[in-house]
Design an enzyme around this catalytic site. Structure first.
Site, short mmCIF file in Angstrom:
data_model
loop_
_atom_site.label_atom_id
_atom_site.label_comp_id
_atom_site.label_asym_id
_atom_site.label_seq_id
_atom_site.Cartn_x
_atom_site.Cartn_y
_atom_site.Cartn_z
N GLY A 31 1.46 -13.06 -0.29
CA GLY A 31 1.94 -14.11 0.60
C GLY A 31 1.87 -13.73 2.07
O GLY A 31 1.23 -12.76 2.44
N LEU A 33 0.35 -15.60 4.23
CA LEU A 33 -1.11 -15.70 4.20
C LEU A 33 -1.71 -15.90 5.59
O LEU A 33 -1.12 -16.54 6.46
CB LEU A 33 -1.52 -16.87 3.29
CG LEU A 33 -0.97 -16.80 1.86
CD1 LEU A 33 -1.40 -18.02 1.06
CD2 LEU A 33 -1.40 -15.52 1.15
N HIS A 37 -6.73 -13.84 3.71
CA HIS A 37 -6.45 -14.46 2.41
C HIS A 37 -7.24 -15.76 2.26
O HIS A 37 -7.78 -16.06 1.20
CB HIS A 37 -4.96 -14.80 2.27
CG HIS A 37 -4.04 -13.61 2.36
ND1 HIS A 37 -3.25 -13.38 3.45
CD2 HIS A 37 -3.77 -12.61 1.49
CE1 HIS A 37 -2.53 -12.29 3.26
NE2 HIS A 37 -2.82 -11.80 2.07
N GLY A 147 -10.00 -8.49 -1.50
CA GLY A 147 -10.59 -8.18 -0.19
C GLY A 147 -11.05 -6.74 -0.11
O GLY A 147 -10.39 -5.82 -0.62
P1 AMP Z 1 -2.04 -8.82 0.15
O1 AMP Z 1 -1.34 -10.11 0.30
O2 AMP Z 1 -1.96 -7.93 1.35
O3 AMP Z 1 -1.71 -8.11 -1.14
O4 AMP Z 1 -3.59 -9.18 0.03
C1 AMP Z 1 -4.05 -10.05 -0.96
C2 AMP Z 1 -5.57 -10.00 -0.99
O5 AMP Z 1 -6.08 -10.40 0.28
C3 AMP Z 1 -6.10 -8.59 -1.26
O6 AMP Z 1 -7.20 -8.66 -2.14
C4 AMP Z 1 -6.51 -8.13 0.11
O7 AMP Z 1 -7.55 -7.16 0.10
C5 AMP Z 1 -6.99 -9.42 0.74
N1 AMP Z 1 -6.95 -9.32 2.19
C6 AMP Z 1 -5.87 -9.00 2.97
N2 AMP Z 1 -6.24 -8.92 4.27
C7 AMP Z 1 -7.57 -9.18 4.31
C8 AMP Z 1 -8.54 -9.25 5.37
N3 AMP Z 1 -8.20 -9.01 6.64
N4 AMP Z 1 -9.80 -9.56 5.05
C9 AMP Z 1 -10.16 -9.79 3.76
N5 AMP Z 1 -9.30 -9.74 2.72
C10 AMP Z 1 -8.03 -9.44 2.99
#
Ligand code: AMP
Length: 280
Positions: A31, A33, A37, A147
């Site tokens: 979240g 986001l 995301h 990501g």
């Molecule tokens: P999180 O909410 O931080 O657990 O991230 C959820 C997903 O979003 C994970 O697969 C992350 O690698 C991806 N993600 C977070 N930040 C980025 C970004 N700046 N660029 C690409 N993907 C991202």
């Protein structure tokens, strides 16, 4: 778009979609986001008939002195972003519904979870593998989107899917950055103004390292030194690690030939930020 909190509601929706012959993509998130995301959700929407976004700050992937309690949350903003992006369903469970009383089953991995972030966060990937396995079992998607920003996590999930025979395609998506190069992250909100400026040192150091390699430097130790020197020149930054590893098995490499992951973790003040690039 629907927002549901229970496993049975997710299963009901997915069952209906499957009856209609539709494909399903899953985007697991914690979240708060942002555009990073959103890029995953956009990709999932373009490749699947229906997309489930999970929004769950997963307690088992936080260490005892980490930021589980203070992790930023904003469901209203998150649901607006998901709706705009064309997601079909948000799964937003309460922790006690994901981890029932007496919960005691965990998915762990021996090898590639031990280095890089695993050194400073020894229980982190056990929590990630556990929650992602649960989400895979709950949603049973055709594809799941992760990501490259969390490069080790992407490698760990690919490895887990292979080891445990999950019938799910794992799709890695490029890092989305702010205009000044800082990789977008929900944790960037922890930074004050001075720290926010200082945080650009991560992407600057990586760019220099990448350039150095493109100019023909092959020794990992020399590339790491360039990166460390740049980070150390920033007074608010403290290095957790700077590593160059084989992208296939995350083993450290002495030379940078082949496909390597150059990954860093740096404290800016109290906030730990990560960034990376992969060659080829
Ligand atoms: P999180 O909410 O931080 O657990 O991230 C959820 C997903 O979003 C994970 O697969 C992350 O690698 C991806 N993600 C977070 N930040 C980025 C970004 N700046 N660029 C690409 N993907 C991202």
């Amino acid at each position: 778009m629907k927002i549901v909190e229970t496993v049975s509601e997710v299963r009901q929706c997915v069952k209906q979609w499957r009856k209609e012959g539709l494909t399903v993509g899953l985007v697991p998130t914690m979240g708060y986001l942002h555009e990073g995301h959103k890029s995953l959700i956009d990709r999932a929407v373009s490749e699947n008939d229906r997309v489930v976004v999970s929004v769950f700050v997963n307690p088992t992937q936080f260490g005892p002195n980490e930021d589980f309690e203070s992790y930023p949350r904003d469901m209203d903003k998150d649901s607006a972003l998901c709706e705009d992006a064309g997601a079909s369903l948000i799964f937003h469970p309460q922790p006690e519904k994901m981890y029932l009383d007496g919960y005691s089953t965990f998915v762990d991995m021996d090898t590639i979870t031990k280095g890089l972030c695993g050194k400073t966060r020894p229980t982190h990937f056990r929590g990630v593998c556990t929650v992602v396995s649960k989400l895979f079992n709950i949603v049973a998607p055709d594809r799941a989107y992760f990501g490259q920003k969390d490069a080790q996590q992407l490698a760990v999930i690919k490895h887990m899917v292979r080891d445990l025979n999950f019938d799910i395609d794992i799709v890695g998506c490029p890092i989305i950055r702010e205009e000044d190069g800082l990789a977008k992250s929900s944790r960037n909100t922890y930074l004050n103004e001075a720290e926010r400026k200082a945080a650009t040192v991560l992407s600057r150091a990586l760019s220099e390292g990448k350039k150095f390699m493109a100019d023909g430097e092959k020794k990992s130790s020399d590339v790491k030194k360039i990166i460390c020197d740049i980070i150390s020149s920033e007074p608010l930054a403290k290095i957790d690690y700077v590593e160059i590893v084989d992208w296939n098995n995350l083993e450290p490499v002495e030379d940078t030939e082949g496909q390597v992951l150059c990954a860093i973790a740096v404290y800016i003040g109290k906030t730990r930020l990560i960034d990376n690039f992969v060659t080829l």
